[in-house]
Design an enzyme around this catalytic site. Structure first.
Site, mmCIF file in Angstrom:
data_model
loop_
_atom_site.group_PDB
_atom_site.id
_atom_site.type_symbol
_atom_site.label_atom_id
_atom_site.label_comp_id
_atom_site.label_asym_id
_atom_site.label_seq_id
_atom_site.Cartn_x
_atom_site.Cartn_y
_atom_site.Cartn_z
ATOM 1 N N GLY A 118 17.620 40.060 33.961
ATOM 2 C CA GLY A 118 16.771 39.249 34.826
ATOM 3 C C GLY A 118 17.372 39.249 36.221
ATOM 4 C CB CYS A 168 13.411 37.695 26.846
ATOM 5 S SG CYS A 168 15.179 37.979 27.058
#
Length: 210
Positions: free
Chosen positions: A139, A168
């Site tokens: 990320g 996620c």
């Protein structure tokens, strides 16, 4: 002008907010032309969620997830997981965020292969996987084309905390680690050294092939 070599800093075990504040300072320096840096660390146990992530993916109401300025949804960080925060100037590399994400995936697949673990990327799902589950999460955030946040490679951490979230944003997402996969040389210091020695060479080779 010749680019300065990447600075790699080992922060050891560190709290999430302390590491985030350091990233903020270093990003500003890179924006001003300073040296690019890769921070390597473990986090004290923490749940974080990206700016566009859904709180519905936090399954346990007792969890307080840190909302942060990165892509992706909710994840867990803790000891036994190697976190890497590359602070890189993408304006030197074509200003292509998607290509940078593919680099991170490619690099982590290389690291897994060096540990005799077969990792791979999955189209449409950022990160690295094995046949048993998700091995690494990615990320990132970008400010004036300078990157922050980065990757989390599961080396030997306890996967139980992931069961309190949809990792996620993926329901019933199995999580795995290099140790669970039976990889060679899976101590966190050994993997940290592997990443330290490989990262800049892999970065330069990947973007040179563009």
């Amino acid at each position: 002008m010749t680019r300065m070599a990447l600075n790699v800093t080992d922060l050891g075990l560190i709290g999430y907010r302390e590491a985030l504040e350091l990233q903020e300072r270093l990003v500003q320096r890179v924006c001003e032309g300073g040296r690019e840096t890769l921070l390597l660390l473990e986090h004290e146990p923490v749940y974080t969620i990206g700016s566009g992530g859904s709180s519905a993916n936090v399954l346990d109401p007792a969890i307080s997830a840190e909302r942060v300025n990165r892509g992706g949804d909710v994840t867990y960080h803790g000891p036994g997981q190697l976190v890497g925060y590359p602070l890189l100037d993408l304006s030197r590399r074509g200003r292509d965020l998607h290509r940078y994400l593919r680099f991170l995936e490619s690099f982590l697949v290389e690291v897994a292969a060096d540990c005799a673990v077969a990792g791979f990327s999955v189209p449409g799902k950022t990160g690295v996987w094995t046949e048993r589950g998700k091995l690494a999460s990615i990320g990132v955030g970008v400010r004036r084309w300078v990157t922050m946040h980065g990757f989390a490679l599961n080396v030997s951490l306890d996967a139980a905390p992931f069961r309190r979230i949809n990792p996620c944003g993926i329901a019933s997402c199995p999580m795995t680690s290099l140790a669970a996969e039976g990889g060679a040389e899976v101590s966190l210091p050994a993997i940290k050294e592997l990443v330290r020695t490989k990262f800049e060479l892999s970065l330069d080779a990947f973007f040179a092939a563009a």
